[in-house]
Design a protein around this motif. Structure first.
Motif, PDB file in Angstrom:
ATOM      1  N   ALA A   9      33.456  36.178  36.308  1.00  0.00           N
ATOM      2  CA  ALA A   9      33.573  35.813  34.805  1.00  0.00           C
ATOM      3  C   ALA A   9      34.787  36.793  34.455  1.00  0.00           C
ATOM      4  CB  ALA A   9      32.581  36.048  33.906  1.00  0.00           C
ATOM      5  N   GLU A  10      35.489  37.784  34.969  1.00  0.00           N
ATOM      6  CA  GLU A  10      36.484  38.673  34.513  1.00  0.00           C
ATOM      7  C   GLU A  10      37.176  39.142  35.744  1.00  0.00           C
ATOM      8  OE1 GLU A  10      34.541  41.848  32.446  1.00  0.00           O
ATOM      9  OE2 GLU A  10      33.761  42.641  34.131  1.00  0.00           O
ATOM     10  N   PRO A  11      38.548  39.408  35.523  1.00  0.00           N
ATOM     11  CA  PRO A  11      39.290  39.918  36.689  1.00  0.00           C
ATOM     12  C   PRO A  11      38.632  41.394  37.022  1.00  0.00           C
ATOM     13  CG  PRO A  11      40.697  39.358  34.834  1.00  0.00           C
ATOM     14  CD  PRO A  11      39.256  39.160  34.304  1.00  0.00           C
ATOM     15  N   LYS A  23      31.954  39.775  29.435  1.00  0.00           N
ATOM     16  CA  LYS A  23      33.169  40.146  29.840  1.00  0.00           C
ATOM     17  C   LYS A  23      33.763  41.396  29.028  1.00  0.00           C
ATOM     18  CE  LYS A  23      34.087  35.409  29.923  1.00  0.00           C
ATOM     19  NZ  LYS A  23      34.736  34.572  31.033  1.00  0.00           N
ATOM     20  N   SER A  28      34.789  27.240  32.500  1.00  0.00           N
ATOM     21  CA  SER A  28      33.698  26.235  31.710  1.00  0.00           C
ATOM     22  C   SER A  28      34.485  24.895  31.852  1.00  0.00           C
ATOM     23  CB  SER A  28      33.562  26.772  30.329  1.00  0.00           C
ATOM     24  OG  SER A  28      34.708  27.084  29.514  1.00  0.00           O
ATOM     25  N   GLY A  48      34.991  30.752  38.254  1.00  0.00           N
ATOM     26  CA  GLY A  48      34.822  29.705  37.759  1.00  0.00           C
ATOM     27  C   GLY A  48      35.419  29.540  36.262  1.00  0.00           C
ATOM     28  N   ASP A  75      45.032  31.342  35.242  1.00  0.00           N
ATOM     29  CA  ASP A  75      44.859  32.584  35.858  1.00  0.00           C
ATOM     30  C   ASP A  75      45.807  32.712  37.094  1.00  0.00           C
ATOM     31  OD1 ASP A  75      42.309  33.124  34.963  1.00  0.00           O
ATOM     32  OD2 ASP A  75      41.510  31.523  35.686  1.00  0.00           O
ATOM     33  N   ASP A  93      32.638  38.044  44.827  1.00  0.00           N
ATOM     34  CA  ASP A  93      33.448  37.754  43.689  1.00  0.00           C
ATOM     35  C   ASP A  93      33.251  36.222  43.609  1.00  0.00           C
ATOM     36  OD1 ASP A  93      35.523  37.511  41.849  1.00  0.00           O
ATOM     37  OD2 ASP A  93      37.093  38.130  43.182  1.00  0.00           O
ATOM     38  N   ILE A  94      32.787  35.801  42.477  1.00  0.00           N
ATOM     39  CA  ILE A  94      32.495  34.303  42.110  1.00  0.00           C
ATOM     40  C   ILE A  94      33.232  33.908  41.018  1.00  0.00           C
ATOM     41  CG2 ILE A  94      30.353  34.711  40.549  1.00  0.00           C
ATOM     42  CD1 ILE A  94      29.336  32.030  41.698  1.00  0.00           C
ATOM     43  N   ARG A 145      45.143  37.062  34.154  1.00  0.00           N
ATOM     44  CA  ARG A 145      45.460  35.728  33.345  1.00  0.00           C
ATOM     45  C   ARG A 145      46.753  36.083  32.875  1.00  0.00           C
ATOM     46  NH1 ARG A 145      42.089  32.104  31.931  1.00  0.00           N
ATOM     47  NH2 ARG A 145      43.370  31.542  29.991  1.00  0.00           N
TER      48      ARG A 145
END
Ligand code: DLL
Length: 432
Positions: free
Chosen positions: A210-212, A421, A236, A234, A300, A231-232, A324
């Motif tokens: 959800a964040e770098p 985040k 929304s 995605g 990203d 590390d996942i 980003r």
């Protein structure tokens, strides 16, 4: 273990054929069901029949976050609301929320993708997993939750907001896995240490995103908690968590590319670039019904590889995110990513990786001040030694970003902890 061998280990030819067939179907579907796409295609004289395979994808127009905002709330939905069974939204920091809708089948595919990721992270039916992403409009909580249920794990829906309860239950329930942002996991490791619980936990795996975050932060979390951290990724708009995840070899994130076709675009030309080159990631959702997206520009920054992984999966992999496009700061003409500061601080044992960058413009000159937190072990009331440490940190940061920054060392625990985040930048130049 691999969750779905038939989809994760296809040959490249099989994958390309599947993607081609799905793309053709998708283009036909959006042309007939989403006015926005029909008009966009008509504007460039494109008919669904012009798309004969995945190689024709570049003929199709891009989609951006602004397109979702301009069509707020449901303008890009391809089905009537009676077919939508769930809505999520991401607020963003500016502008209207972006709203996404899922059909029953979309939710099933989402759970399947998260199940693949959980399996990559070594999580299975015997695990007790605490889901500590926020539940609600954010996709993190419910997205991870449904995937973890699909693999048959025992799911504890913690959400965010009560770290002490989380650590207590981690011990009491014998949690073996956790899903949360990496910055929250860093905070949880501190709470566990403060409470003397570190040797009472059974945690073995974390699935963070959800964040770098940097590879060094992954190693730091693994060390602090004696776990493996994965590390996942995605977003929304495309689905939520589960678009990609790294396996135990940690050599990039495997994309669920039978559902999400990835392209990495040159920042200058917006044309797809070769494997290994850094650019902006775009996704085409090959199977989504609720809100299918064509060539959605994620902003990203990453690169792609199509080489088979040591784990046996053949799926395309994206490299750890550099950040980003819109997180990149331009300070005195130099491009700076907050993750570079994180990596630099992890080199210095006297400080924690918690930091805050304050950017300003004084007399037409950009200034950068970085607040860095002393770790508890090295905290003393004496000022002695701080000057040398400040110099050392300034040097490490200068080496990392090629820019001099004013470093201010602050007391332990004084930088705000994040449960979702993390915010690392205050850019006062935006006020002018
Ligand atoms: O953050 C979905 C998610 C939830 C992913 C939980 C992973 C885990 P959004 O709020 O729409 O969705 O934010 C998406 O977060 O475009 C990236 O910039 C960033 N992001 C997500 N995962 C990673 C990651 C969720 N693993 C935006 N590494 C994306 C780096 C990430 N950045």
């Amino acid at each position: 273990m691999i969750w779905n061998e038939t989809k994760e280990c296809m040959s490249r030819d099989e994958m390309t054929n599947l993607q081609s067939a799905r793309l053709k179907k998708l283009v036909d579907y959006v042309y007939h069901n989403v006015e926005f796409y029909r008009k966009k295609m008509q504007a460039v004289g494109l008919l669904p029949s012009d798309i004969r395979g995945i190689e024709d994808i570049t003929k199709l127009p891009f989609t951006t976050k602004d397109d979702l905002r301009d069509n707020y709330p449901f303008g890009l939905f391809a089905v009537p609301n009676s077919e939508i069974v769930r809505i999520h939204a991401s607020s963003g920091t500016t502008g209207k929320a972006t709203v996404v809708g899922y059909t029953r089948r979309d939710l099933d595919i989402w759970a399947e993708c998260v199940a693949r990721c959980m399996t990559m992270a070594g999580i299975g039916k015997d695990d007790v997993i605490q889901i500590a992403y926020g539940y609600g409009l954010f996709t993190g909580g419910l997205g991870a939750h449904n995937g973890a249920e699909k693999i048959g794990a025992t799911v504890v829906p913690m959400s965010t907001g009560n770290s002490k309860k989380l650590t207590t239950m981690m011990v009491d329930f014998g949690a073996t896995a956790i899903a949360c942002t990496p910055s929250y996991l860093l905070y949880i490791s501190e709470v566990l240490q403060e409470e003397g619980l570190l040797d009472k936990i059974k945690l073995k795996s974390a699935i963070c995103g959800a964040e770098p975050w940097t590879e060094k932060m992954r190693e730091e979390l693994e060390l602090r908690l004696n776990i493996t951290a994965h590390d996942i990724y995605g977003l929304s708009e495309v689905m939520g968590p589960g678009v990609a995840c790294d396996c135990k070899f940690h050599k990039g994130l495997h994309v669920c590319e039978d559902h999400f076709y990835p392209e990495v675009l040159s920042p200058e030309t917006l044309k797809p670039i070769a494997d290994g080159e850094l650019g902006e990631l775009a996704f085409t959702t090959l199977t989504k019904e609720g809100i299918p997206l064509i060539r959605y520009r994620t902003k990203d920054l990453t690169s792609l590889t199509h080489e088979k992984c040591e784990c046996g999966r053949t799926s395309a992999r994206i490299s750890r995110f550099k950040g980003r496009v819109d997180d990149m700061l331009i300070i005195r003409g130099v491009n700076v990513f907050p993750s570079q500061i994180e990596a630099a601080l992890l080199e210095v044992k006297e400080v924690t990786p918690h930091y805050m960058m304050i950017v300003d413009r004084i007399n037409n000159l950009d200034t950068l001040e970085i607040h860095v937190e002393l770790s508890n072990e090295f905290y003393t009331d004496e000022i002695r030694g701080l000057e040398a440490l400040t110099k050392k940190i300034s040097h490490v940061i200068n080496q990392a970003i090629g820019l001099s920054a004013k470093v201010k060392i602050v007391e332990p625990q004084s930088i705000k902890r994040s449960e979702g985040k993390a915010v690392h930048v205050i850019d006062n130049r935006k006020l002018y």
